[in-house]
Write an enzyme that holds these catalytic residues in place. Sequence first.
Site, mmCIF file in Angstrom:
data_model
loop_
_atom_site.group_PDB
_atom_site.id
_atom_site.type_symbol
_atom_site.label_atom_id
_atom_site.label_comp_id
_atom_site.label_asym_id
_atom_site.label_seq_id
_atom_site.Cartn_x
_atom_site.Cartn_y
_atom_site.Cartn_z
ATOM 1 N N LYS A 1 0.768 -1.406 -0.062
ATOM 2 C CA LYS A 1 -0.673 -0.241 -0.003
ATOM 3 C C LYS A 1 0.572 1.028 0.097
ATOM 4 O O LYS A 1 0.351 2.167 -0.602
ATOM 5 C CB LYS A 1 -0.753 -0.063 1.003
ATOM 6 C CG LYS A 1 -2.372 -1.504 1.763
ATOM 7 C CD LYS A 1 -2.206 -1.295 2.128
ATOM 8 C CE LYS A 1 -3.501 -2.812 2.455
ATOM 9 N NZ LYS A 1 -4.755 -3.081 3.652
ATOM 10 N N GLN B 1 -5.206 -1.486 9.729
ATOM 11 C CA GLN B 1 -4.885 -3.170 9.260
ATOM 12 C C GLN B 1 -5.201 -4.112 10.304
ATOM 13 O O GLN B 1 -5.304 -3.938 11.544
ATOM 14 C CB GLN B 1 -3.246 -2.831 9.143
ATOM 15 C CG GLN B 1 -3.408 -4.195 8.422
ATOM 16 C CD GLN B 1 -3.227 -4.805 7.044
ATOM 17 O OE1 GLN B 1 -3.379 -3.116 6.330
ATOM 18 N NE2 GLN B 1 -3.597 -5.703 6.520
ATOM 19 N N ASP C 1 -11.239 2.547 3.040
ATOM 20 C CA ASP C 1 -11.975 1.056 3.583
ATOM 21 C C ASP C 1 -12.908 1.152 3.168
ATOM 22 O O ASP C 1 -13.748 -0.447 3.218
ATOM 23 C CB ASP C 1 -11.074 0.546 4.762
ATOM 24 C CG ASP C 1 -9.909 -0.339 4.620
ATOM 25 O OD1 ASP C 1 -9.703 -0.968 2.770
ATOM 26 O OD2 ASP C 1 -9.273 -0.436 5.012
#
Length: 928
Positions: free
Chosen positions: A54, A98, A123
């Site tokens: 990422k 995460q 997200d």
Amino acid sequence: FEANILSLCVHRQVRERLKKDVEQMKNLDPEFRPGLVVLQVGDRDDSNLYISMKLKAAAEIGINATHLRLPKTATENEVLRSITEVNENSAVHGLIVQLPLDSIHKIDTEKVTNAVAPEKDVDGLTSINAGKLSRGDLGDCFIPCTPNGCMELIRQTGVSVAGKRAVVIGRSKIVGAPMHDLLLWNHATVTTCHSRTADLAAEVSTTDILVVGIGKAEMVKGDWVKKGAVIIDCGINHIADDTRPSGKRVVGDVHFPSAKEQAGFITPVPGGVGPMTVAMLMQNTVLSAKRFLESHQPGKWSITYNKLNLLKPVPSDIEISRSCVPKPMDRLAREVGLMLDELELYGKTKAKVQLSVINRLQAQPDGKYVVVTGITPTPLGEGKSTTTIGLVQALGAHMKLNVFACVRQPSQGPTFGIKGGAAGGGYSQVIPMEEFNLHLTGDIHAITAANNLVAAAIDARMFHEATQTDKALYNRLVPVSGGQRTFAPIQINRLKRLGIEKTDPITLTEEEITRFARLDMDPDSVTWNRVLDTNDRFLRKITIGQSPTEKGHSREAQFSITVASEIMAVLALTSSLEDMRQRLAKMVVATSRSGQPITTEDLGVSGALTVLMRDAIKPNLMQTLEGTPVFVHAGPFANIAHGNSSILADKIALKLVGPEGFVVTEAGFGADIGMEKFFNIKCRYSGLRPHVVVLVATVRALKMHGGGPTAYRLRVNMDNLELLEKGCSNMRKQVENARHFGVPVVVAVNAFKTDTESELDLICSLAKAAGAFDAVRCSHWAEGGAGAVALGRAVQRASEAPSNFKFLYDVELPIADKIRIIAQKIYGADDIELLPDAKHKVELYTKQGFGNLPICMAKTHLSLSHEADKKGVPTGFVLPIRDIRASVGAGFLYPLVGTMPTIPGLPTRPCFHDIDLDPETEQVNGLF
């Protein structure tokens, strides 16, 4: 027949598009970059791999990505606190948590996920974004990255989703459930299957689009698949493979070799959905940054205004203030384009604004700049503050223009003395007025503390130098610590100023030690006064040091009121924290016996002053009765100092309002005092150029200038046009004074209920004849902004008129010449007379290198001359200059004209007689 493989080229196309989007944003604002934070708890290898992918993708696109790693020992509260900090950081537009959270403590993943601000949830995992997706609000949410990537891959096939039959295998919150919603709102007929679905092969066999994310290796076989179907495989599984060095390989949920024989399009594993998921994360981050830019365009306000309930007769100021419910400060800040992380709340109705906003908006054009001043006033004032607030309420609430008022913080001296508060009045006020007029956020108290620290340092240093040898003094100034002597950084600065290029204390010679340790201040030369924010005439001349412990080292001294402190002037004229530190260091407090200026840096106190002032430098945000924003910052006296609010507040406000907006600030007392200093001192240091001068006049003051008594009162509707016309000479002179600077002048006639139509018409007529751009009557005290709309329109027109701003004098002229120019052109004096002390100071300050500073005249505000009882336009007088003092840190010299007390006294009946607190409601009563 073999399927087309949906490969890396698709996500590469997305990344190239996003690169261009980021470049376009940077073209609009060179300082702007999309910001992304990846928050990780623990140190899992698989998480580290995903995060590195990422971060790499973000760097390629131009996103400013940060990896925020918390240890495995992080608690749920620590994780939530970190998320809150990122939520409030306006430089971050996307936040990823995460998963999984690798902590030794139990952490509620759902709670942590939902703590992310929905507008930063790139997200797409918060309940708010999931709820919007399930309702079909696709344009008002973030779509989870894997489903979004799947849809992008399907679009790349050219196969229309609308009307197709789709099957989603898996129902997780991250893939299956949002994928179902996404396909549904793209008009597919969707079936969700899972581990308990009966005859899964039959469900799959008839579908046109198949998305699999169930986490079972190669579960979907090729003979299940309909010929020509689109297959998106989201699975990541490891199976044994003896041919690989690792002994295993990665496969998806679909048996790729057999399925590709049936499918029209299929994604490989790895290299299919995974890279697209990362690409969609970047896309969501860029989208969030775009939304941020669109919603925070400078000058693009979405502000609500308060409707006034006007009463007749007009109630007291504090009753009106309490009748209006202020908007919460965080809401007002958002309305005018401030970020929440640029705001420091002090309760619900006031806040400080971080100076970082200047850097964020530095590329944006400024708005229009208006200064409000007045004719020579009566002791009660003519309503400049009220007019300032009425004007901004008119421009904002009634004319729908972006507008900020920038006003001074009032001293508590007048508040408890005779004049009362300075929040405006009637229906044109800053609210809450008791907060405004009393402690506010403590800036004046900080100045008091800083000023008196300097005063204490001066007398302590003179005492210690008088009672110690050079060696003893040096040993105490540079004490042994940890077995060695070390100079403090501020002491090294002093050594450099003395031309001593040494950093080791033991290497100084005896002569150097003496020069370093002894400031050798002449007690008679000390110009630094102690201060107090109270009117107290008995502190005008005092004796200090009378205790036996001071060993006979007493001297005469005096107090000033806090707002007359040079530190207040420094605060008002500074342009940054670094600039303030330098100005505080340059303040001259005395002269040595050898004629050298002694500064706060020499005393070693300037760093501590900066610490005391670190919060005071931030402007205070408040609001008017009608909900327009106000900066309240700094409050230097106008007859002793320069009488204007801070440069910082003006600069921030000018950026926030945008090029079509207005910033209205007020200069203290009459145009000959506050306005002249606004132009020649404040504008010189700020670099700002005003568009309009608003000159406030009243019938009562002009009648006084025409020969009426100071407290002139006429019966209602009783004209005295002859007296009024004679007094308008003062207005004419002040219009002339404003025009010296090349700026259009609008005269605002602040109407009282005792004024007649003919009186008001006469003033307007004579003002225009004197050269004013326009002259209008105002009734904002009784009607709020509605009573100043005509003034607002006149100001708007004047701001578009040609102007040719210029300073009155060149600072490089000799000191006496600069004083003479002000006296002759602004006051109308024939000449000036420098008395002996003033002559000495001209020579001293010229020798010390301060001769090129601008001039800040300290004279009475009640007359154009030095004699307060001379009204109208006095002529034929010579202006006596009793003394001259230097505010080197602030950046001006101030000549003293006549006797000028620096701390007011209390009258026989001060305002505090009427001020009290209701113990039941905790409301303040009696303020005005």
